[in-house]
Scaffold this motif. Sequence first.
Motif, PDB file in Angstrom:
ATOM      1  N   UNK A 151       0.848  -1.187   0.000  1.00 16.19           N
ATOM      2  CA  UNK A 151       0.000   0.000   0.000  1.00 16.19           C
ATOM      3  C   UNK A 151       0.884   1.238   0.000  1.00 16.19           C
ATOM      4  N   UNK A 152       0.285   2.375  -0.292  1.00 17.27           N
ATOM      5  CA  UNK A 152       1.000   3.657  -0.291  1.00 17.27           C
ATOM      6  C   UNK A 152       0.312   4.592   0.698  1.00 17.27           C
ATOM      7  N   UNK A 153       1.093   5.204   1.582  1.00 20.97           N
ATOM      8  CA  UNK A 153       0.565   6.159   2.543  1.00 20.97           C
ATOM      9  C   UNK A 153       1.127   7.541   2.224  1.00 20.97           C
ATOM     10  N   UNK A 154       0.227   8.502   2.015  1.00 25.72           N
ATOM     11  CA  UNK A 154       0.622   9.875   1.708  1.00 25.72           C
ATOM     12  C   UNK A 154       0.592  10.707   2.990  1.00 25.72           C
ATOM     13  N   UNK A 155       1.608  11.584   3.154  1.00 26.21           N
ATOM     14  CA  UNK A 155       1.764  12.306   4.407  1.00 26.21           C
ATOM     15  C   UNK A 155       1.233  13.744   4.367  1.00 26.21           C
ATOM     16  N   UNK A 156       1.136  14.330   3.194  1.00 29.87           N
ATOM     17  CA  UNK A 156       0.732  15.732   3.098  1.00 29.87           C
ATOM     18  C   UNK A 156      -0.776  15.814   2.911  1.00 29.87           C
TER      19      UNK A 156
END
Length: 691
Positions: A151-156
Amino acid sequence: MERLRRFLENSKSKKWISRGIAVFAIICLIIPSVAALGMQPEALPDNPMGEAETEHSAVPLNSTNEVIPQYPEGLADGQDKENDDATPQGGEEGDDIKNGNNGGSSGTDDGDGENPNGDNRTKDDTGKEGALFETSIDPHNTLSINRVDFTIKHFKEDYKVRKIEFTVNGKEKDAKHNKETGIYELELEWNKVNTILTKVYYTKPDGTSCSGEESKEVEVTNRLILKETLGTQFSGENEKVVTEPHLTFIAVLEKEGRQYQAKVTLNGKEVKPSSTENYEYSVTLSEGENEIILGGSFNGETVDNVKYSVRYQKAKNMEIEIESDFNDTVTEEEYITFYARASIDGDESKVNLEILQSNIDEVIEPNEDGSFTAKLEIGENTFRIKAWDSEHDPVTIWPASGKEVVTVTYEREREPGDEGDPKGPDILLSGLDLIYHTKQPTLSFSVIAKDINGKYIPDNIEVYLNGRTDGVSYKWKDGKEVGFAVQLHTDGTDNIILISATDDEGRTTKKRCTVYYEGTNDPVLGMAHITMDAKTVGINTPLIDEDIELKEGMTVAEAVMALLDKYGYEAEDTGKDGFYLARISGGALSGLSPDRIPADLAALVIERVGEENWPGDYYSDSLGEFDFSQGSGWMYHVNGHYPNLSMSDWVLQDGDEVGVRFTLYYGKDIGAGDAMGKDPGGDTSNWSPGW
């Protein structure tokens, strides 16, 4: 020609010619350099490992129309923005998502003048450097299949994802993306260390662009490998001194995704697994030196042996013996159960045993079978064991680890996009993603919310469109699922759908979805595929199997009815608050009888309804509710999900896969056992193998 020859032989002429050539060469070097500075291409880091492979075959085993109340005061007009932590279905202006690289949580500005060297960091609005995203790829795990799931987790929170690109070993790759789970599947190359590069392009709040990169390396091999947890318990060391004679660990051979039993020996004697389901071994050490060897072979292929030297020496005051299977661990379960006992010469009555969950200062009482169950707090939970009698000092050592304290970390797995109280409910969506594109002005979707204990809370779900309930329609609710329809803004305004769920303790979770309406003047808004079958009653050829053009607002009911008419069927609708397909007749329906029903399915239905009620009434040339058994009828699913909404309440979207299927017993035979609430026995499971 003679003049030219003399001119060239003249020393002064030669000097001027040399100077002219030098000046021309300098100009040729300066022009491309200036152009290159203007272009500022991103620099991609070299792969530090290249084609390197691991040297050992042993690798560590790593242990989801009623008016709704208005939006609460203070949250309207875009306030209380949550993280739009979404992976888009495609890039900007329809670009496809490429296979994602989960190697880096890095960032590079793309065209706004920052980071001219193309490094892998970026600055937020405060000027502080930080990561833009990260993937869940584990670079320490050797894979025995040529695919990695992540999975990909975006921080902004306020950066919008425009496009995601993936490369594997320098080549662009496409990844399969499960919209419901957020999981990507990326194909890798066999027998090498694969360098996976992921790049995500963002649009910042000020309209400028930036991008982030992440690079990770994962080995893939089709040779036989050994995976085991003993090395993890020993912190990677091959020699260990322990004060308790019992060791429990996992050892398994793996090849191309399949697992096989390893060979385990203790002091030269082969040990069989205590559990063949997860290849767990439990061994009892002799006092002094012990040698444990892990290895094995399959189909003539052998792995290298891994040897551990374990010295068992009794701890001070071990006249009191403590046995336990408890050890440091990380879990996503809220409750943990373990075994512990204390005795002197096998007699437990002489010893007092106390287990304290010290992070909440609570003594854990034993269960009836002698085990212990503790409810975990999110984060680290610490446990101490204390055993004593009238003659001995207290013993406070956990046998499995040789430590006085066991630490259990509870990491609750949240649904993608869920924000709010760490103990708040989980929100699961069907028919809607965190980032969603549609040409239909109406969007149908369903919401399921569960509290931290797994209890469904359908009464505490609220839905808002751009901070208001205007355009939001409540459609249906049962004990589990709630259906909604939203009339989208079609004037170019972003449609922000906020779903909020609150449990009985007042803990709230929110999920924010961004829907992009992509209207068109074309009367055809896309295609949906409709299938209809009655395999459960022995009709193995589909009754319908066809694409249909979608018009604005077309529902499942309209599409199904149009195709039933085309294929020569007559349909009976008995719905009161919406369309309900009660019965169809004609077409390929003829010769229906209990003899055509698969024997194994009939046996399962008879087990539930009783032989005296089988078969019930039926018709030979039509098929509908209550035929053959009390729990029969037509059900439908959209993209694999059986919504508890009327067919007339679900608006079709481009690319939808719709299936209409006949069930003999409350959906349990077609994978929809939990879609109708509960059957009379309270069981929501599905029957295997499915029909």
